[in-house]
Design a protein around this motif. Structure first.
Motif, PDB file in Angstrom:
ATOM      1  N   ASP A 180       0.832  -1.209   0.000  1.00 43.53           N
ATOM      2  CA  ASP A 180       0.000   0.000   0.000  1.00 43.53           C
ATOM      3  C   ASP A 180       0.865   1.258   0.000  1.00 43.53           C
ATOM      4  O   ASP A 180       0.615   2.194  -0.753  1.00 43.53           O
ATOM      5  CB  ASP A 180      -0.936   0.010   1.207  1.00 43.53           C
ATOM      6  CG  ASP A 180      -1.999  -1.075   1.130  1.00 43.53           C
ATOM      7  OD1 ASP A 180      -2.210  -1.642   0.034  1.00 43.53           O
ATOM      8  OD2 ASP A 180      -2.605  -1.359   2.185  1.00 43.53           O
ATOM      9  N   GLY A 181       1.894   1.259   0.845  1.00 45.14           N
ATOM     10  CA  GLY A 181       2.801   2.412   0.915  1.00 45.14           C
ATOM     11  C   GLY A 181       3.575   2.609  -0.372  1.00 45.14           C
ATOM     12  O   GLY A 181       3.745   3.740  -0.845  1.00 45.14           O
ATOM     13  N   PHE A 182       4.042   1.501  -0.947  1.00 46.19           N
ATOM     14  CA  PHE A 182       4.802   1.583  -2.197  1.00 46.19           C
ATOM     15  C   PHE A 182       3.920   2.120  -3.315  1.00 46.19           C
ATOM     16  O   PHE A 182       4.331   2.980  -4.093  1.00 46.19           O
ATOM     17  CB  PHE A 182       5.353   0.196  -2.565  1.00 46.19           C
ATOM     18  CG  PHE A 182       6.328   0.233  -3.699  1.00 46.19           C
ATOM     19  CD1 PHE A 182       7.662   0.545  -3.481  1.00 46.19           C
ATOM     20  CD2 PHE A 182       5.919  -0.020  -5.002  1.00 46.19           C
ATOM     21  CE1 PHE A 182       8.565   0.584  -4.527  1.00 46.19           C
ATOM     22  CE2 PHE A 182       6.811   0.022  -6.057  1.00 46.19           C
ATOM     23  CZ  PHE A 182       8.133   0.328  -5.816  1.00 46.19           C
ATOM     24  N   GLN A 183       2.685   1.629  -3.382  1.00 48.21           N
ATOM     25  CA  GLN A 183       1.755   2.089  -4.407  1.00 48.21           C
ATOM     26  C   GLN A 183       1.467   3.576  -4.247  1.00 48.21           C
ATOM     27  O   GLN A 183       1.513   4.325  -5.225  1.00 48.21           O
ATOM     28  CB  GLN A 183       0.452   1.293  -4.331  1.00 48.21           C
ATOM     29  CG  GLN A 183      -0.550   1.708  -5.384  1.00 48.21           C
ATOM     30  CD  GLN A 183      -1.779   0.823  -5.378  1.00 48.21           C
ATOM     31  OE1 GLN A 183      -1.705  -0.359  -5.084  1.00 48.21           O
ATOM     32  NE2 GLN A 183      -2.925   1.395  -5.723  1.00 48.21           N
ATOM     33  N   LYS A 184       1.202   4.030  -3.039  1.00 42.07           N
ATOM     34  CA  LYS A 184       0.923   5.453  -2.807  1.00 42.07           C
ATOM     35  C   LYS A 184       2.123   6.312  -3.187  1.00 42.07           C
ATOM     36  O   LYS A 184       1.977   7.378  -3.776  1.00 42.07           O
ATOM     37  CB  LYS A 184       0.531   5.691  -1.346  1.00 42.07           C
ATOM     38  CG  LYS A 184      -0.866   5.263  -1.031  1.00 42.07           C
ATOM     39  CD  LYS A 184      -1.214   5.519   0.413  1.00 42.07           C
ATOM     40  CE  LYS A 184      -2.603   4.971   0.711  1.00 42.07           C
ATOM     41  NZ  LYS A 184      -2.957   5.086   2.101  1.00 42.07           N
ATOM     42  N   LYS A 185       3.310   5.833  -2.827  1.00 40.14           N
ATOM     43  CA  LYS A 185       4.527   6.583  -3.151  1.00 40.14           C
ATOM     44  C   LYS A 185       4.656   6.780  -4.660  1.00 40.14           C
ATOM     45  O   LYS A 185       4.905   7.886  -5.130  1.00 40.14           O
ATOM     46  CB  LYS A 185       5.753   5.843  -2.601  1.00 40.14           C
ATOM     47  CG  LYS A 185       7.081   6.513  -2.949  1.00 40.14           C
ATOM     48  CD  LYS A 185       8.262   5.828  -2.306  1.00 40.14           C
ATOM     49  CE  LYS A 185       8.619   4.561  -3.016  1.00 40.14           C
ATOM     50  NZ  LYS A 185       9.885   3.964  -2.548  1.00 40.14           N
ATOM     51  N   TRP A 186       4.453   5.720  -5.433  1.00 36.43           N
ATOM     52  CA  TRP A 186       4.623   5.827  -6.873  1.00 36.43           C
ATOM     53  C   TRP A 186       3.467   6.554  -7.553  1.00 36.43           C
ATOM     54  O   TRP A 186       3.662   7.202  -8.574  1.00 36.43           O
ATOM     55  CB  TRP A 186       4.888   4.461  -7.508  1.00 36.43           C
ATOM     56  CG  TRP A 186       6.353   4.242  -7.535  1.00 36.43           C
ATOM     57  CD1 TRP A 186       7.092   3.546  -6.634  1.00 36.43           C
ATOM     58  CD2 TRP A 186       7.267   4.813  -8.460  1.00 36.43           C
ATOM     59  NE1 TRP A 186       8.417   3.631  -6.949  1.00 36.43           N
ATOM     60  CE2 TRP A 186       8.557   4.398  -8.068  1.00 36.43           C
ATOM     61  CE3 TRP A 186       7.147   5.620  -9.573  1.00 36.43           C
ATOM     62  CZ2 TRP A 186       9.703   4.770  -8.761  1.00 36.43           C
ATOM     63  CZ3 TRP A 186       8.290   5.991 -10.265  1.00 36.43           C
ATOM     64  CH2 TRP A 186       9.546   5.561  -9.865  1.00 36.43           C
ATOM     65  N   GLU A 187       2.277   6.484  -6.982  1.00 38.76           N
ATOM     66  CA  GLU A 187       1.176   7.258  -7.549  1.00 38.76           C
ATOM     67  C   GLU A 187       1.458   8.751  -7.399  1.00 38.76           C
ATOM     68  O   GLU A 187       1.098   9.548  -8.259  1.00 38.76           O
ATOM     69  CB  GLU A 187      -0.145   6.881  -6.868  1.00 38.76           C
ATOM     70  CG  GLU A 187      -0.668   5.535  -7.335  1.00 38.76           C
ATOM     71  CD  GLU A 187      -1.881   5.063  -6.563  1.00 38.76           C
ATOM     72  OE1 GLU A 187      -2.226   5.657  -5.508  1.00 38.76           O
ATOM     73  OE2 GLU A 187      -2.495   4.078  -6.999  1.00 38.76           O
ATOM     74  N   THR A 188       2.120   9.120  -6.311  1.00 43.10           N
ATOM     75  CA  THR A 188       2.484  10.517  -6.072  1.00 43.10           C
ATOM     76  C   THR A 188       3.685  10.924  -6.920  1.00 43.10           C
ATOM     77  O   THR A 188       3.718  11.991  -7.520  1.00 43.10           O
ATOM     78  CB  THR A 188       2.823  10.721  -4.577  1.00 43.10           C
ATOM     79  OG1 THR A 188       1.702  10.335  -3.813  1.00 43.10           O
ATOM     80  CG2 THR A 188       3.197  12.152  -4.286  1.00 43.10           C
ATOM     81  N   LYS A 189       4.654  10.058  -7.007  1.00 37.87           N
ATOM     82  CA  LYS A 189       5.945  10.344  -7.630  1.00 37.87           C
ATOM     83  C   LYS A 189       5.938  10.197  -9.152  1.00 37.87           C
ATOM     84  O   LYS A 189       6.764  10.790  -9.843  1.00 37.87           O
ATOM     85  CB  LYS A 189       6.933   9.364  -6.983  1.00 37.87           C
ATOM     86  CG  LYS A 189       8.308   9.310  -7.449  1.00 37.87           C
ATOM     87  CD  LYS A 189       9.054   8.313  -6.543  1.00 37.87           C
ATOM     88  CE  LYS A 189      10.357   7.884  -7.102  1.00 37.87           C
ATOM     89  NZ  LYS A 189      11.128   7.045  -6.202  1.00 37.87           N
ATOM     90  N   PHE A 190       4.997   9.447  -9.675  1.00 35.84           N
ATOM     91  CA  PHE A 190       5.028   9.066 -11.077  1.00 35.84           C
ATOM     92  C   PHE A 190       5.063  10.254 -12.038  1.00 35.84           C
ATOM     93  O   PHE A 190       5.881  10.299 -12.956  1.00 35.84           O
ATOM     94  CB  PHE A 190       3.842   8.157 -11.427  1.00 35.84           C
ATOM     95  CG  PHE A 190       3.859   7.737 -12.850  1.00 35.84           C
ATOM     96  CD1 PHE A 190       4.684   6.720 -13.266  1.00 35.84           C
ATOM     97  CD2 PHE A 190       3.096   8.401 -13.797  1.00 35.84           C
ATOM     98  CE1 PHE A 190       4.745   6.356 -14.598  1.00 35.84           C
ATOM     99  CE2 PHE A 190       3.149   8.046 -15.128  1.00 35.84           C
ATOM    100  CZ  PHE A 190       3.967   7.019 -15.524  1.00 35.84           C
ATOM    101  N   GLY A 191       4.160  11.213 -11.853  1.00 33.67           N
ATOM    102  CA  GLY A 191       4.079  12.344 -12.780  1.00 33.67           C
ATOM    103  C   GLY A 191       5.369  13.133 -12.876  1.00 33.67           C
ATOM    104  O   GLY A 191       5.842  13.450 -13.970  1.00 33.67           O
TER     105      GLY A 191
END
Length: 156
Positions: free
Chosen positions: A74-85
């Protein structure tokens, strides 16, 4: 001779003094370009499309590592959803800078903020998917015709 040396030293000093200013202008311009590129990528749809794939990728990794705690995923997914753009913008900037100016990006963003641009951005993922299906069909058509013509010539 001394005047020439003094003049050269003064010129070199002025160049070094101006260098940080020029560098700061390039950096500011580059930051502005990246900000506009990020806005364009967000408005045109690719960021949202790829962000939607992140949960699918995480699900595959979860299957490969079932012993890993759910809170990690969950944390990894949230991090990359934020960081991706921002990461995508960093990677795309040198490519886009070869072909599009800052002014071009501003005009493209203005288009994507218009009703027609919003409609295009919303429809693009579906159109791409349907286009890939049509492309595969066309590719099969070409391959079949090529095979028939080769066989007609006696080639296999």
């Amino acid at each position: 001779m001394k005047k020439g040396l003094v003049l050269m030293v003064m010129c070199a000093a002025m160049l070094f003094a101006a260098a940080p200013s020029a560098s700061a202008q390039v950096q500011t311009s580059n930051n502005e370009y990246k900000a506009m590129l990020g806005e364009m990528l967000e408005a045109s749809g690719p960021v949202a499309s790829v962000k939607a794939m992140i949960p699918q990728m995480i699900a595959m990794f979860k299957q490969q590592s079932p012993s890993v705690d759910t809170s990690f995923w969950d944390g990894f997914q949230k991090k990359w959803e934020t960081k991706f753009g921002s990461r995508l913008t960093e990677l795309y900037a040198p490519i886009y800078q070869k072909y599009l100016t800052l002014d071009d990006l501003k005009k493209i963003v203005a288009f994507y903020k218009s009703p027609a641009g919003k409609k295009l951005a919303a429809a693009s993922p579906t159109m791409m998917s349907e286009g890939m299906q049509v492309g595969q069909k066309l590719g099969m058509e070409i391959a079949n015709e090529l095979q028939q013509e080769l066989q007609a010539r006696g080639n296999k």
